[in-house]
Design an enzyme around this catalytic site. Structure first.
Site, PDB file in Angstrom:
ATOM      1  N   GLY A  17       0.836  -1.204   0.000  1.00  0.00           N
ATOM      2  CA  GLY A  17       0.000   0.000   0.000  1.00  0.00           C
ATOM      3  C   GLY A  17       0.865   1.245   0.000  1.00  0.00           C
ATOM      4  N   TYR A 150      -5.160 -18.119   6.581  1.00  0.00           N
ATOM      5  CA  TYR A 150      -4.702 -17.112   5.607  1.00  0.00           C
ATOM      6  C   TYR A 150      -5.071 -17.551   4.189  1.00  0.00           C
ATOM      7  CZ  TYR A 150      -1.614 -13.965   3.028  1.00  0.00           C
ATOM      8  OH  TYR A 150      -1.121 -13.015   2.149  1.00  0.00           O
TER       9      TYR A 150
HETATM   10  P1  NAP Z   1       2.504  -4.988   5.595  1.00  0.00           P
HETATM   11  O1  NAP Z   1       3.746  -4.231   5.289  1.00  0.00           O
HETATM   12  O2  NAP Z   1       2.360  -5.634   6.906  1.00  0.00           O
HETATM   13  O3  NAP Z   1       1.274  -3.998   5.321  1.00  0.00           O
HETATM   14  C1  NAP Z   1      -0.022  -4.308   5.742  1.00  0.00           C
HETATM   15  C2  NAP Z   1      -0.853  -3.046   5.798  1.00  0.00           C
HETATM   16  O4  NAP Z   1      -2.203  -3.414   6.123  1.00  0.00           O
HETATM   17  C3  NAP Z   1      -0.383  -2.088   6.882  1.00  0.00           C
HETATM   18  O5  NAP Z   1      -0.561  -0.767   6.405  1.00  0.00           O
HETATM   19  C4  NAP Z   1      -1.357  -2.363   8.015  1.00  0.00           C
HETATM   20  O6  NAP Z   1      -1.565  -1.269   8.885  1.00  0.00           O
HETATM   21  C5  NAP Z   1      -2.621  -2.623   7.223  1.00  0.00           C
HETATM   22  N1  NAP Z   1      -3.638  -3.317   8.019  1.00  0.00           N
HETATM   23  C6  NAP Z   1      -3.536  -4.509   8.640  1.00  0.00           C
HETATM   24  N2  NAP Z   1      -4.693  -4.797   9.277  1.00  0.00           N
HETATM   25  C7  NAP Z   1      -5.532  -3.746   9.042  1.00  0.00           C
HETATM   26  C8  NAP Z   1      -6.850  -3.443   9.419  1.00  0.00           C
HETATM   27  N3  NAP Z   1      -7.582  -4.253  10.217  1.00  0.00           N
HETATM   28  N4  NAP Z   1      -7.408  -2.288   8.991  1.00  0.00           N
HETATM   29  C9  NAP Z   1      -6.693  -1.434   8.223  1.00  0.00           C
HETATM   30  N5  NAP Z   1      -5.436  -1.656   7.846  1.00  0.00           N
HETATM   31  C10 NAP Z   1      -4.855  -2.802   8.240  1.00  0.00           C
HETATM   32  O7  NAP Z   1       2.320  -6.178   4.562  1.00  0.00           O
HETATM   33  P2  NAP Z   1       2.012  -6.224   2.987  1.00  0.00           P
HETATM   34  O8  NAP Z   1       2.770  -7.365   2.473  1.00  0.00           O
HETATM   35  O9  NAP Z   1       2.164  -4.918   2.336  1.00  0.00           O
HETATM   36  O10 NAP Z   1       0.477  -6.626   3.021  1.00  0.00           O
HETATM   37  C11 NAP Z   1      -0.462  -6.061   2.131  1.00  0.00           C
HETATM   38  C12 NAP Z   1      -1.296  -7.162   1.517  1.00  0.00           C
HETATM   39  O11 NAP Z   1      -0.455  -7.977   0.688  1.00  0.00           O
HETATM   40  C13 NAP Z   1      -1.913  -8.111   2.550  1.00  0.00           C
HETATM   41  O12 NAP Z   1      -3.235  -8.396   2.178  1.00  0.00           O
HETATM   42  C14 NAP Z   1      -1.049  -9.354   2.434  1.00  0.00           C
HETATM   43  O13 NAP Z   1      -1.738 -10.509   2.813  1.00  0.00           O
HETATM   44  C15 NAP Z   1      -0.743  -9.325   0.956  1.00  0.00           C
HETATM   45  N6  NAP Z   1       0.384 -10.172   0.517  1.00  0.00           N
HETATM   46  C16 NAP Z   1       1.652  -9.968   0.998  1.00  0.00           C
HETATM   47  C17 NAP Z   1       2.689 -10.764   0.541  1.00  0.00           C
HETATM   48  C18 NAP Z   1       4.107 -10.556   0.985  1.00  0.00           C
HETATM   49  O14 NAP Z   1       4.939 -11.462   0.779  1.00  0.00           O
HETATM   50  N7  NAP Z   1       4.441  -9.430   1.539  1.00  0.00           N
HETATM   51  C19 NAP Z   1       2.446 -11.758  -0.402  1.00  0.00           C
HETATM   52  C20 NAP Z   1       1.161 -11.958  -0.847  1.00  0.00           C
HETATM   53  C21 NAP Z   1       0.140 -11.134  -0.397  1.00  0.00           C
HETATM   54  P3  NAP Z   1      -0.804  -1.129  10.304  1.00  0.00           P
HETATM   55  O15 NAP Z   1       0.523  -0.499  10.023  1.00  0.00           O
HETATM   56  O16 NAP Z   1      -1.710  -0.244  11.103  1.00  0.00           O
HETATM   57  O17 NAP Z   1      -0.667  -2.508  10.885  1.00  0.00           O
END
Ligand code: NAP
Length: 278
Positions: A17, A150
């Site tokens: 994001g 998940y």
């Molecule tokens: P990240 O760096 O942990 O970012 C997650 C974001 O989601 C943070 O801004 C977090 O906010 C926010 N968030 C979590 N719970 C929330 C809630 N209840 N309401 C509003 N915001 C919330 O991880 P990311 O990898 O960018 O994750 C983003 C998406 O990508 C997720 O859906 C994840 O499952 C998906 N994804 C990630 C990977 C990977 O390898 N990184 C692979 C496949 C898919 P806070 O800072 O407040 O916690």
């Protein structure tokens, strides 16, 4: 450069994001980013004066979502693209993990994303224009022990995205499910919820998986800023795909899964056909 657009992105404090918000702002687009704390709001808005607009939202606060979207439409402008990036991973052996963890996982990753889509759709439908990107995961196609909740949430979001795409395509709205492989974000670090171990029967299977994921955190192959560039191109694309994998690991693992699935379907084909009426 294509004309500037207004993007609404959930979860812009870190990861995909944040990377997408930065890339979009650098290209002259306007970004409304949701975060969960006042501190994160200040940091987000400091990314670009005037064009980085923050809103505080926990996506499980379903009742607040319609009002926030209405306010964005009125005070910032028509939303061209919604990107559901807010999400997290729960890790834990199914038998050990409380149902409450599954509920929370689905509330954030599935219900939160759906509530966001339901809030923007009336505006996009009226304009016959708009694009929704849902960040799912390769875990929406493939599975491994220890992330049942998940994977379940990501399979659900993949299915919902694909179905919605068929419903709204005739109305000029595109839906893309983006399924990344392993990327260098906070996902496997501070954001992951890990259920503690309690049943020794699973030690041999799961302990090495948990440890490997912890070791790998921060060293994953995928670069979120490259993913952001791809997503931004998709948003300006005339006919974006319904599904897109990101990362060579995702591509390889999903291909493997599809060929295993095809082999299994073929092996059991006669049985599958045997239940037809005449
Ligand atoms: P990240 O760096 O942990 O970012 C997650 C974001 O989601 C943070 O801004 C977090 O906010 C926010 N968030 C979590 N719970 C929330 C809630 N209840 N309401 C509003 N915001 C919330 O991880 P990311 O990898 O960018 O994750 C983003 C998406 O990508 C997720 O859906 C994840 O499952 C998906 N994804 C990630 C990977 C990977 O390898 N990184 C692979 C496949 C898919 P806070 O800072 O407040 O916690």
């Amino acid at each position: 450069m294509s004309p500037s657009k207004t993007l609404l992105i959930t979860g812009t404090s870190s990861g995909f994001g944040r990377a997408l918000a930065q890339e979009a702002l650098a290209k002259g687009h306007r970004v409304v980013g949701t975060v969960r704390t006042q501190q994160a709001l200040h940091e987000f808005q400091a990314l670009a004066s005037g064009t980085a607009v923050g809103r505080i939202l926990d996506v499980t606060d379903f009742d607040a979502i319609d009002e926030i979207v209405a306010d964005v439409e009125e005070t910032v402008g028509p939303i061209d693209a919604l990107v559901n990036s807010a999400g997290y991973g729960h890790e834990g052996i199914l038998e050990e993990s409380p149902l409450a963890e599954m509920r929370r996982q689905f509330d954030v990753n599935v219900f939160g994303a759906v509530a966001m889509m339901k809030a923007v759709l009336p505006y996009m439908r009226r304009r016959r224009k708009g694009h929704i990107l849902n960040i799912t995961s390769m875990g929406g196609y493939i599975t491994m022990p220890g992330i049942a909740y998940y994977c379940g949430s990501k399979f659900a979001l993949e299915g919902i995205s694909e179905t919605l795409a068929k419903e709204v395509q005739p109305l000029g709205i595109a839906i893309t499910a983006i399924a990344p492989g392993s990327f260098r974000t906070d996902w496997a670090g501070r954001s992951m919820v890990r259920t503690p171990r309690s049943i020794p029967d699973y030690d041999e299977l799961f302990d090495p998986i948990r440890e490997a994921r912890q070791q790998k955190s921060g060293k994953q192959l995928g670069d979120p800023s490259k993913a952001a560039q791809v997503m931004l191109e998709l948003i300006t694309h005339d006919s974006p795909p319904a599904h897109l994998l990101l990362g060579s690991d995702a591509l390889e693992l999903v291909r493997q899964k599809l060929s295993q699935l095809t082999a299994e379907l073929n092996q059991w084909e006669a049985i599958s056909r045997s239940t037809d009426g005449c």
